[in-house]
Scaffold this motif. Structure first.
Motif, PDB file in Angstrom:
ATOM      1  N   GLN A  21     -22.698 -46.982  -7.839  1.00  0.00           N
ATOM      2  CA  GLN A  21     -23.936 -47.687  -7.511  1.00  0.00           C
ATOM      3  C   GLN A  21     -25.179 -47.057  -8.134  1.00  0.00           C
ATOM      4  O   GLN A  21     -26.210 -47.713  -8.231  1.00  0.00           O
ATOM      5  CB  GLN A  21     -24.084 -47.771  -5.987  1.00  0.00           C
ATOM      6  CG  GLN A  21     -23.009 -48.638  -5.354  1.00  0.00           C
ATOM      7  CD  GLN A  21     -23.124 -48.696  -3.841  1.00  0.00           C
ATOM      8  OE1 GLN A  21     -22.608 -47.830  -3.144  1.00  0.00           O
ATOM      9  NE2 GLN A  21     -23.807 -49.700  -3.317  1.00  0.00           N
ATOM     10  N   ASN A 166     -14.053 -43.894   1.355  1.00  0.00           N
ATOM     11  CA  ASN A 166     -15.157 -44.596   1.969  1.00  0.00           C
ATOM     12  C   ASN A 166     -14.707 -46.012   2.305  1.00  0.00           C
ATOM     13  O   ASN A 166     -14.321 -46.771   1.415  1.00  0.00           O
ATOM     14  CB  ASN A 166     -16.361 -44.678   1.030  1.00  0.00           C
ATOM     15  CG  ASN A 166     -17.499 -45.486   1.646  1.00  0.00           C
ATOM     16  OD1 ASN A 166     -18.171 -45.003   2.554  1.00  0.00           O
ATOM     17  ND2 ASN A 166     -17.688 -46.731   1.196  1.00  0.00           N
ATOM     18  N   CYS A 170     -13.030 -52.187   3.480  1.00  0.00           N
ATOM     19  CA  CYS A 170     -13.657 -52.998   2.421  1.00  0.00           C
ATOM     20  C   CYS A 170     -12.754 -53.105   1.202  1.00  0.00           C
ATOM     21  O   CYS A 170     -12.593 -54.194   0.631  1.00  0.00           O
ATOM     22  CB  CYS A 170     -15.006 -52.399   2.015  1.00  0.00           C
ATOM     23  SG  CYS A 170     -16.296 -52.598   3.264  1.00  0.00           S
ATOM     24  N   LEU A 174     -12.143 -56.898   1.231  1.00  0.00           N
ATOM     25  CA  LEU A 174     -13.071 -57.536   0.295  1.00  0.00           C
ATOM     26  C   LEU A 174     -12.540 -57.440  -1.140  1.00  0.00           C
ATOM     27  O   LEU A 174     -12.801 -58.297  -1.964  1.00  0.00           O
ATOM     28  CB  LEU A 174     -14.465 -56.912   0.406  1.00  0.00           C
ATOM     29  CG  LEU A 174     -15.050 -56.864   1.833  1.00  0.00           C
ATOM     30  CD1 LEU A 174     -16.455 -56.273   1.827  1.00  0.00           C
ATOM     31  CD2 LEU A 174     -15.051 -58.239   2.479  1.00  0.00           C
ATOM     32  N   TRP A 225     -17.494 -51.436  13.653  1.00  0.00           N
ATOM     33  CA  TRP A 225     -18.394 -52.284  14.431  1.00  0.00           C
ATOM     34  C   TRP A 225     -17.756 -52.551  15.784  1.00  0.00           C
ATOM     35  O   TRP A 225     -16.550 -52.420  15.955  1.00  0.00           O
ATOM     36  CB  TRP A 225     -18.653 -53.615  13.716  1.00  0.00           C
ATOM     37  CG  TRP A 225     -17.444 -54.227  13.059  1.00  0.00           C
ATOM     38  CD1 TRP A 225     -16.336 -54.727  13.675  1.00  0.00           C
ATOM     39  CD2 TRP A 225     -17.232 -54.416  11.654  1.00  0.00           C
ATOM     40  NE1 TRP A 225     -15.444 -55.209  12.742  1.00  0.00           N
ATOM     41  CE2 TRP A 225     -15.968 -55.041  11.497  1.00  0.00           C
ATOM     42  CE3 TRP A 225     -17.997 -54.138  10.510  1.00  0.00           C
ATOM     43  CZ2 TRP A 225     -15.444 -55.372  10.234  1.00  0.00           C
ATOM     44  CZ3 TRP A 225     -17.469 -54.469   9.265  1.00  0.00           C
ATOM     45  CH2 TRP A 225     -16.211 -55.080   9.132  1.00  0.00           C
ATOM     46  N   PHE A 296     -23.829 -53.375  11.497  1.00  0.00           N
ATOM     47  CA  PHE A 296     -23.989 -54.563  12.367  1.00  0.00           C
ATOM     48  C   PHE A 296     -22.775 -54.655  13.272  1.00  0.00           C
ATOM     49  O   PHE A 296     -21.813 -53.905  13.120  1.00  0.00           O
ATOM     50  CB  PHE A 296     -24.121 -55.833  11.516  1.00  0.00           C
ATOM     51  CG  PHE A 296     -23.033 -55.974  10.479  1.00  0.00           C
ATOM     52  CD1 PHE A 296     -21.752 -56.384  10.835  1.00  0.00           C
ATOM     53  CD2 PHE A 296     -23.277 -55.671   9.142  1.00  0.00           C
ATOM     54  CE1 PHE A 296     -20.741 -56.499   9.884  1.00  0.00           C
ATOM     55  CE2 PHE A 296     -22.268 -55.780   8.169  1.00  0.00           C
ATOM     56  CZ  PHE A 296     -21.010 -56.202   8.556  1.00  0.00           C
ATOM     57  N   GLU A 347     -23.250 -43.557   7.036  1.00  0.00           N
ATOM     58  CA  GLU A 347     -24.120 -44.596   6.476  1.00  0.00           C
ATOM     59  C   GLU A 347     -24.737 -45.412   7.600  1.00  0.00           C
ATOM     60  O   GLU A 347     -24.046 -45.747   8.574  1.00  0.00           O
ATOM     61  CB  GLU A 347     -23.348 -45.584   5.571  1.00  0.00           C
ATOM     62  CG  GLU A 347     -22.992 -45.057   4.212  1.00  0.00           C
ATOM     63  CD  GLU A 347     -22.233 -46.074   3.370  1.00  0.00           C
ATOM     64  OE1 GLU A 347     -22.433 -47.290   3.551  1.00  0.00           O
ATOM     65  OE2 GLU A 347     -21.420 -45.641   2.528  1.00  0.00           O
ATOM     66  N   GLU A 400     -25.868 -53.071  -5.540  1.00  0.00           N
ATOM     67  CA  GLU A 400     -25.263 -53.464  -4.261  1.00  0.00           C
ATOM     68  C   GLU A 400     -24.047 -54.369  -4.509  1.00  0.00           C
ATOM     69  O   GLU A 400     -24.019 -55.537  -4.123  1.00  0.00           O
ATOM     70  CB  GLU A 400     -26.317 -54.102  -3.354  1.00  0.00           C
ATOM     71  CG  GLU A 400     -25.818 -54.595  -2.002  1.00  0.00           C
ATOM     72  CD  GLU A 400     -25.018 -53.591  -1.172  1.00  0.00           C
ATOM     73  OE1 GLU A 400     -25.263 -52.371  -1.276  1.00  0.00           O
ATOM     74  OE2 GLU A 400     -24.125 -54.041  -0.432  1.00  0.00           O
ATOM     75  N   PHE A 409     -31.513 -51.397  -0.717  1.00  0.00           N
ATOM     76  CA  PHE A 409     -31.218 -50.594   0.471  1.00  0.00           C
ATOM     77  C   PHE A 409     -31.959 -49.251   0.469  1.00  0.00           C
ATOM     78  O   PHE A 409     -31.859 -48.476   1.420  1.00  0.00           O
ATOM     79  CB  PHE A 409     -29.716 -50.290   0.551  1.00  0.00           C
ATOM     80  CG  PHE A 409     -28.880 -51.319   1.275  1.00  0.00           C
ATOM     81  CD1 PHE A 409     -28.635 -51.208   2.640  1.00  0.00           C
ATOM     82  CD2 PHE A 409     -28.313 -52.392   0.599  1.00  0.00           C
ATOM     83  CE1 PHE A 409     -27.847 -52.133   3.313  1.00  0.00           C
ATOM     84  CE2 PHE A 409     -27.525 -53.329   1.265  1.00  0.00           C
ATOM     85  CZ  PHE A 409     -27.293 -53.192   2.623  1.00  0.00           C
TER      86      PHE A 409
HETATM   87  C1  PNW Z   1     -21.095 -50.228   2.577  1.00  0.00           C
HETATM   88  N1  PNW Z   1     -19.072 -55.824   5.170  1.00  0.00           N
HETATM   89  O1  PNW Z   1     -20.566 -51.442   2.170  1.00  0.00           O
HETATM   90  C2  PNW Z   1     -20.818 -49.290   1.412  1.00  0.00           C
HETATM   91  O2  PNW Z   1     -20.243 -48.064   1.796  1.00  0.00           O
HETATM   92  C3  PNW Z   1     -21.984 -49.082   0.501  1.00  0.00           C
HETATM   93  O3  PNW Z   1     -21.532 -48.755  -0.770  1.00  0.00           O
HETATM   94  C4  PNW Z   1     -22.858 -50.315   0.506  1.00  0.00           C
HETATM   95  O4  PNW Z   1     -23.882 -50.259  -0.455  1.00  0.00           O
HETATM   96  C5  PNW Z   1     -23.437 -50.438   1.897  1.00  0.00           C
HETATM   97  O5  PNW Z   1     -22.427 -50.436   2.891  1.00  0.00           O
HETATM   98  C6  PNW Z   1     -24.300 -51.681   2.081  1.00  0.00           C
HETATM   99  O6  PNW Z   1     -23.547 -52.827   1.862  1.00  0.00           O
HETATM  100  C7  PNW Z   1     -20.241 -52.476   3.008  1.00  0.00           C
HETATM  101  O7  PNW Z   1     -19.211 -56.939   4.666  1.00  0.00           O
HETATM  102  C8  PNW Z   1     -20.127 -53.714   2.388  1.00  0.00           C
HETATM  103  O8  PNW Z   1     -18.581 -55.697   6.308  1.00  0.00           O
HETATM  104  C9  PNW Z   1     -19.757 -54.797   3.117  1.00  0.00           C
HETATM  105  C10 PNW Z   1     -19.463 -54.678   4.463  1.00  0.00           C
HETATM  106  C11 PNW Z   1     -19.549 -53.439   5.086  1.00  0.00           C
HETATM  107  C12 PNW Z   1     -19.961 -52.331   4.338  1.00  0.00           C
END
Ligand code: PNW
Length: 447
Positions: A21, A166, A170, A174, A225, A296, A347, A400, A409
């Motif tokens: 990133q 990490n 995800c 994802l 969460w 969240f 984070e 991002e 962010f």
């Molecule tokens: C985290 N979701 O990503 C990552 O660790 C970071 O690299 C990222 O920049 C940050 O949070 C903000 O997005 C996520 O959809 C991405 O649940 C998506 C999700 C959760 C965390």
């Protein structure tokens, strides 16, 4: 939430980033391509058709970035290593020029007395391993352990902690469940098998690093969460229970209990992962710390269309509900269910549509977000959850993922055309907040 809570004297205050990133220099000094380099080559994958070729140019500007961290009075920094930078093919030869970059970064942090918290894998798998099946191939878990051993051997005495992964949720869901992230696979069964290989790789890496007896604390970072039912209906409550089982417990139970949660396994049916004898013992081993990333809550509704969260604290630029009390509730739930090691909030933060005006970025919403989450964190700590530190995501505006550079962010604004860094109001606020915590400490010591 009127006055700021008091955190322990030795609480770590930091910021977090990840390699892909911010670093850029995608092909410099022998770095191999990662799945994210490749993913960005198809512009339809990234909202603003951008890529990580330059990003924040941190590879060349790390000194300035470390100075910013120091200028904010922060004493810890969480970052990740690009596997393909230090081992271009993900196996075989090491790239000394790649390791040299992280040596320089650690030197710069040392100079400023900033403790380094290293993550081995923040989603940028070497493309060469993807070509052999990536995380769907069991062999990748073993290559990962080799990489972990080498990094621990070189840096295990220089960094405060090493996290294996990490947010494996995800990578699995994802990256392989809905193709939003690299490598862009959309297949539920693959996603579940990948989650098992990620956990296996965590266990194998822990074993490999343990053998070296390094002083660094070893652990993993999970995104978590709470899952709240939208209404009191049985259908919504069932939905919430299943969501929690498939996300939080799916990764926590193997590590802390040595098995997958029954409810989720049953729901997965014939998509359940192939598990070799002995895998669960490899995964279930002591970790020195647990990293929790919280952004969240999950709001679970069985209705069609689903009910959305009331969002009384608003939503972020990602459309994510702002729900600080979820952090308290999550940590208390974890404490109730598991025998936990010390926790770091690795984070927490938010995206906002920041405007640079007359050299100033007034990001009050971010200040409120962080302040309220720190209060929520303190509330959990008062109720006995042992938390050792907090890392704000993120130091810089950065790439991002599939949102490209369109979501910001950072507590530091980046003008991508010039790479100029400008402290946002939230950076100054965070500096003062941490300073105040330190002043309270000194008062306590003086008494
Ligand atoms: C985290 N979701 O990503 C990552 O660790 C970071 O690299 C990222 O920049 C940050 O949070 C903000 O997005 C996520 O959809 C991405 O649940 C998506 C999700 C959760 C965390």
């Amino acid at each position: 939430m009127t006055h700021a809570p008091h955190f322990p004297a030795d609480f770590a205050w930091g910021v977090a980033t990840s390699a892909f990133q911010i670093e850029g220099a995608a092909y410099e000094d022998g770095k191999g391509p990662s799945i994210w380099d490749k993913f960005c080559e198809d512009p339809t994958n990234i909202k603003d058709q951008s890529d990580g070729l330059i990003a924040c140019d941190h590879y060349h500007r790390y000194r300035e970035d470390v100075e910013i961290i120091a200028s904010l009075g922060l004493d810890t920094y969480r970052f990740s290593m690009a596997w393909a930078r230090v081992q271009p093919e993900g196996k075989g030869a090491w790239n000394e020029a790649g390791f040299a970059f992280y040596e320089r970064l650690l030197d710069a942090l040392d100079e400023k007395k900033i403790a380094a918290h290293l993550t081995l894998y923040h989603w940028d798998l070497p493309q060469a391993l993807q070509d052999e099946g990536g995380w769907l191939a069991r062999s990748t878990a073993y290559y990962f352990a080799d990489y972990a051993r080498e990094v621990a051997r070189r840096f295990g005495h220089r960094v405060a902690s090493i996290a294996t992964h990490n947010e494996p949720w995800c990578t699995a869901n994802l990256g392989h469940g809905n193709a939003q992230f690299a490598p862009g696979v959309a297949d539920a069964k693959s996603a579940i098998q990948v989650s098992h290989h990620l956990l296996l790789s965590h266990g194998l890496a822990m074993t490999a690093m343990r053998e070296l007896n390094v002083p660094a604390q070893l652990g993993i970072v999970l995104n978590q969460w709470t899952a709240d039912p939208a209404t009191d209906s049985q259908a919504d409550r069932d939905m919430a229970e299943l969501e929690y089982a498939c996300s939080v417990q799916w990764f926590m139970d193997p590590i802390f209990k040595g098995h997958y949660p029954e409810l989720a396994l049953r729901a997965h049916g014939d998509k359940a992962p192939i598990i070799y004898p002995g895998d669960m013992q490899v995964i279930q081993q002591k970790i020195d710390f647990l990293g929790v990333n919280y952004y969240f809550r999950a709001f679970c509704s069985a209705e069609n269309p689903p009910r959305s969260a009331p969002a009384v604290h608003g939503v972020t630029d990602m459309g994510w509900e702002i729900y600080p009390q979820g952090l308290t509730e999550l940590l208390l739930a974890l404490k109730a269910e598991y025998t936990l090691p010390p926790i770091y909030i690795t984070e927490n933060g938010m995206a906002s549509a920041d405007q640079l005006e007359h050299g100033k970025i007034a990001d009050e919403q971010r200040i409120a977000y962080v302040r309220d989450h720190l209060s929520a964190l303190a509330a959990a700590m008062e109720q006995g959850v042992e938390v050792r530190g907090y890392f704000l995501w993120s130091l810089l505006d950065n790439f991002e993922w599939n949102s490209g550079y369109s979501k910001r962010f950072g507590i530091v604004h980046v003008d991508y055309a010039t790479q100029k860094r400008t402290l946002k109001d939230s950076a100054l606020w965070y500096r003062d907040y941490c300073q105040q915590q330190r002043d309270v400490k000194q008062l306590r010591v003086a008494r």
